[in-house]
Design an enzyme around this catalytic site. Structure first.
Site, PDB file in Angstrom:
ATOM      1  N   LYS A 125     -18.867  44.725  17.382  1.00 43.01           N
ATOM      2  CA  LYS A 125     -20.279  44.483  18.061  1.00 43.01           C
ATOM      3  C   LYS A 125     -20.772  43.696  16.776  1.00 43.01           C
ATOM      4  CE  LYS A 125     -20.049  47.482  22.407  1.00 43.01           C
ATOM      5  NZ  LYS A 125     -20.331  48.867  22.391  1.00 43.01           N
ATOM      6  N   LYS A 207      -8.779  42.587  24.895  1.00 49.71           N
ATOM      7  CA  LYS A 207      -9.543  43.925  25.960  1.00 49.71           C
ATOM      8  C   LYS A 207     -10.570  43.396  27.808  1.00 49.71           C
ATOM      9  CE  LYS A 207     -13.509  47.039  25.686  1.00 49.71           C
ATOM     10  NZ  LYS A 207     -14.127  47.796  25.221  1.00 49.71           N
ATOM     11  N   LYS A 210     -16.347  44.459  30.429  1.00 47.92           N
ATOM     12  CA  LYS A 210     -17.524  44.107  31.328  1.00 47.92           C
ATOM     13  C   LYS A 210     -18.653  43.814  31.099  1.00 47.92           C
ATOM     14  CE  LYS A 210     -18.756  49.329  31.550  1.00 47.92           C
ATOM     15  NZ  LYS A 210     -18.872  49.757  30.368  1.00 47.92           N
TER      16      LYS A 210
HETATM   17  P1  TYM Z   1     -17.857  52.463  28.234  1.00 44.98           P
HETATM   18  O1  TYM Z   1     -18.847  51.987  29.438  1.00 44.98           O
HETATM   19  O2  TYM Z   1     -17.123  50.821  27.025  1.00 44.98           O
HETATM   20  O3  TYM Z   1     -16.691  52.448  28.916  1.00 44.98           O
HETATM   21  C1  TYM Z   1     -15.835  53.243  29.900  1.00 44.98           C
HETATM   22  C2  TYM Z   1     -14.390  54.229  29.931  1.00 44.98           C
HETATM   23  O4  TYM Z   1     -13.941  52.726  30.292  1.00 44.98           O
HETATM   24  C3  TYM Z   1     -12.715  53.248  29.536  1.00 44.98           C
HETATM   25  N1  TYM Z   1     -12.416  51.493  29.537  1.00 44.98           N
HETATM   26  C4  TYM Z   1     -10.751  50.901  29.445  1.00 44.98           C
HETATM   27  N2  TYM Z   1     -10.005  51.355  30.129  1.00 44.98           N
HETATM   28  C5  TYM Z   1      -8.609  50.647  29.661  1.00 44.98           C
HETATM   29  N3  TYM Z   1      -8.864  49.265  29.254  1.00 44.98           N
HETATM   30  C6  TYM Z   1     -10.237  48.652  29.536  1.00 44.98           C
HETATM   31  N4  TYM Z   1     -10.672  47.037  29.351  1.00 44.98           N
HETATM   32  C7  TYM Z   1     -11.194  49.577  29.034  1.00 44.98           C
HETATM   33  N5  TYM Z   1     -12.768  49.557  29.358  1.00 44.98           N
HETATM   34  C8  TYM Z   1     -13.613  50.263  29.037  1.00 44.98           C
HETATM   35  C9  TYM Z   1     -13.643  53.610  27.799  1.00 44.98           C
HETATM   36  O5  TYM Z   1     -12.308  53.902  27.238  1.00 44.98           O
HETATM   37  C10 TYM Z   1     -14.504  54.362  28.679  1.00 44.98           C
HETATM   38  O6  TYM Z   1     -13.573  55.270  28.704  1.00 44.98           O
HETATM   39  N6  TYM Z   1     -19.306  55.028  25.097  1.00 44.98           N
HETATM   40  C11 TYM Z   1     -18.597  55.111  26.012  1.00 44.98           C
HETATM   41  C12 TYM Z   1     -19.502  55.870  26.673  1.00 44.98           C
HETATM   42  C13 TYM Z   1     -20.178  57.156  26.439  1.00 44.98           C
HETATM   43  C14 TYM Z   1     -18.839  58.188  26.691  1.00 44.98           C
HETATM   44  C15 TYM Z   1     -20.271  59.351  25.512  1.00 44.98           C
HETATM   45  C16 TYM Z   1     -17.931  58.437  26.610  1.00 44.98           C
HETATM   46  C17 TYM Z   1     -21.425  57.655  26.280  1.00 44.98           C
HETATM   47  N7  TYM Z   1     -20.707  58.995  25.221  1.00 44.98           N
HETATM   48  C18 TYM Z   1     -18.967  60.734  25.067  1.00 44.98           C
HETATM   49  C19 TYM Z   1     -17.247  59.916  26.493  1.00 44.98           C
HETATM   50  C20 TYM Z   1     -17.933  60.259  25.652  1.00 44.98           C
HETATM   51  C21 TYM Z   1     -18.266  53.690  26.488  1.00 44.98           C
HETATM   52  O7  TYM Z   1     -18.797  52.789  26.261  1.00 44.98           O
HETATM   53  O8  TYM Z   1     -17.421  53.785  27.266  1.00 44.98           O
END
Ligand code: TYM
Length: 342
Positions: A125, A207, A210
């Site tokens: 990032k 990947k 979003k």
């Molecule tokens: P975030 O918002 O980026 O994504 C949410 C969840 O989706 C999964 N994910 C994917 N899985 C497979 N293929 C992809 N292309 C893909 N893109 C996203 C992510 O692995 C995630 O599980 N930091 C975290 C949010 C968070 C969190 C937490 C998660 C905040 N606190 C505590 C677990 C525990 C995040 O940015 O996810």
């Protein structure tokens, strides 16, 4: 069916606890769905589940106030539409439970600069937005550790890209438990059998993200059927014509992974189903599977968005339930460190 019992405290007398969260940045994707959210709705029979919209994490990248507000409400409603029933799960907005930010500050003091510097997401990032490498972005995994540890979490269902953060969380928990006495449960990251990393349809080596622009590589959960079909039709394939997963066929492997996850079959079963199919037919069928999976979710979502008052009430009761559990952990942490409590 049992509901969550927020009163129990120790691992021996309660169901295992699950915590996960998703950031309200951009638009939730098929990758988020397949890699994580798909499983959340079905976990409450077996586990004591908490799910959060990680809005505090969202401001580590530049975001307009209007967008943050809309994304947050959208994600909260979408989680319910996906099957996270607020009667059986604790569903809440991270910023509504101030204990997250408080524990993050405390845990900062048990996290080494070198450890946080090694996080690949921070490095990625920083590279992508070199003019906004803020301290929040660096601290992001510590806030995530606070999210997880506040609830004495046993299992953290995530996609592959979050596993390194869960590992750091374990390091921080172990350090704190060793320095004082056992305080935090030791969480484990769990990725789905397949689909832990869904790739972009236009660049299957990247990947599916979003915030990755509005190109056709990313399918959004709330996309209209015609947009979903167009994106799958244009999906990049590979040079030969066999529908078979292989390391030198990232496009077809990605599509097979998506299909297997949506159809709840194995990759081998999907390969068999399409062994006599050409790429065009295969892509159309994957598109149709996505449309059919996402259609009822979108419809339920649209119905939920018609009653903002009810959404706000659900947010409030979720935050109250989460705060009760979080407060117990936070109090313990303050006391162990040596803060005077009144
Ligand atoms: P975030 O918002 O980026 O994504 C949410 C969840 O989706 C999964 N994910 C994917 N899985 C497979 N293929 C992809 N292309 C893909 N893109 C996203 C992510 O692995 C995630 O599980 N930091 C975290 C949010 C968070 C969190 C937490 C998660 C905040 N606190 C505590 C677990 C525990 C995040 O940015 O996810």
């Amino acid at each position: 069916m049992e509901t969550i019992n927020a009163q129990t405290t120790t691992n021996t007398e309660r169901k295992k606890r699950v915590f996960s969260a998703i950031k309200p940045t951009g638009n939730p994707t098929l990758g988020n769905y397949i890699g994580a959210m798909k499983y959340w709705g079905g976990m409450s029979d077996e586990y004591d589940c908490l799910f959060a919209v990680a809005d505090l994490h969202a401001i580590t990248v530049a975001i307009e106030p209007k967008e943050l507000r809309e994304n947050s409400k959208r994600l909260f409603a979408l989680l319910i539409a996906l099957g996270v029933d607020p009667q059986k799960n604790i569903l809440f907005m991270q910023s509504h439970v101030p204990a997250h930010a408080e524990l993050c500050w405390l845990l900062n003091n048990y996290t080494m600069f070198g450890e946080a510097s090694r996080m690949t997401q921070f490095k990625d990032k920083s590279r992508k937005a070199p003019d906004n490498v803020n301290v929040g972005l660096f601290d992001y995994p510590v806030l995530m550790a606070a999210d997880i540890l506040l609830y004495q979490t046993d299992i953290v269902p995530v996609g592959e890209d979050q596993l390194q953060h869960v590992e750091l969380c374990r390091t921080i928990a172990a350090r704190f438990n060793n320095r004082y006495s056992p305080t935090f449960a030791m969480p484990e990251g769990k990725v789905p059998k397949f689909g832990a990393r869904v790739h972009s349809l236009s660049d299957p080596t990247a990947k599916m993200g979003k915030s990755e622009g509005s190109g056709d590589g990313t399918v959004f959960i709330l996309d209209k059927p015609e947009d979903i079909m167009r994106k799958f039709k244009r999906a990049v394939t590979d040079s030969d014509s066999k529908v078979k997963a292989a390391s030198d066929k990232p496009g077809i492997t990605n599509l097979l992974t998506i299909y297997a996850s949506l159809d709840d079959c194995t990759i081998e079963e999907a390969e068999k189903e399409f062994e006599n199919s050409d790429y065009a037919n295969f892509k159309r069928r994957v598109g149709e599977a996505a449309v059919e999976t996402l259609r009822p979710i979108r419809e339920k979502y649209e119905a939920l968005r018609k009653d903002e008052g009810e959404l706000m009430r659900l947010m409030q009761s979720g935050a109250e339930a989460a705060s009760r559990i979080a407060k117990r952990t936070l109090d313990k942490v303050y006391k162990k460190i040596g803060f005077v409590r009144v």
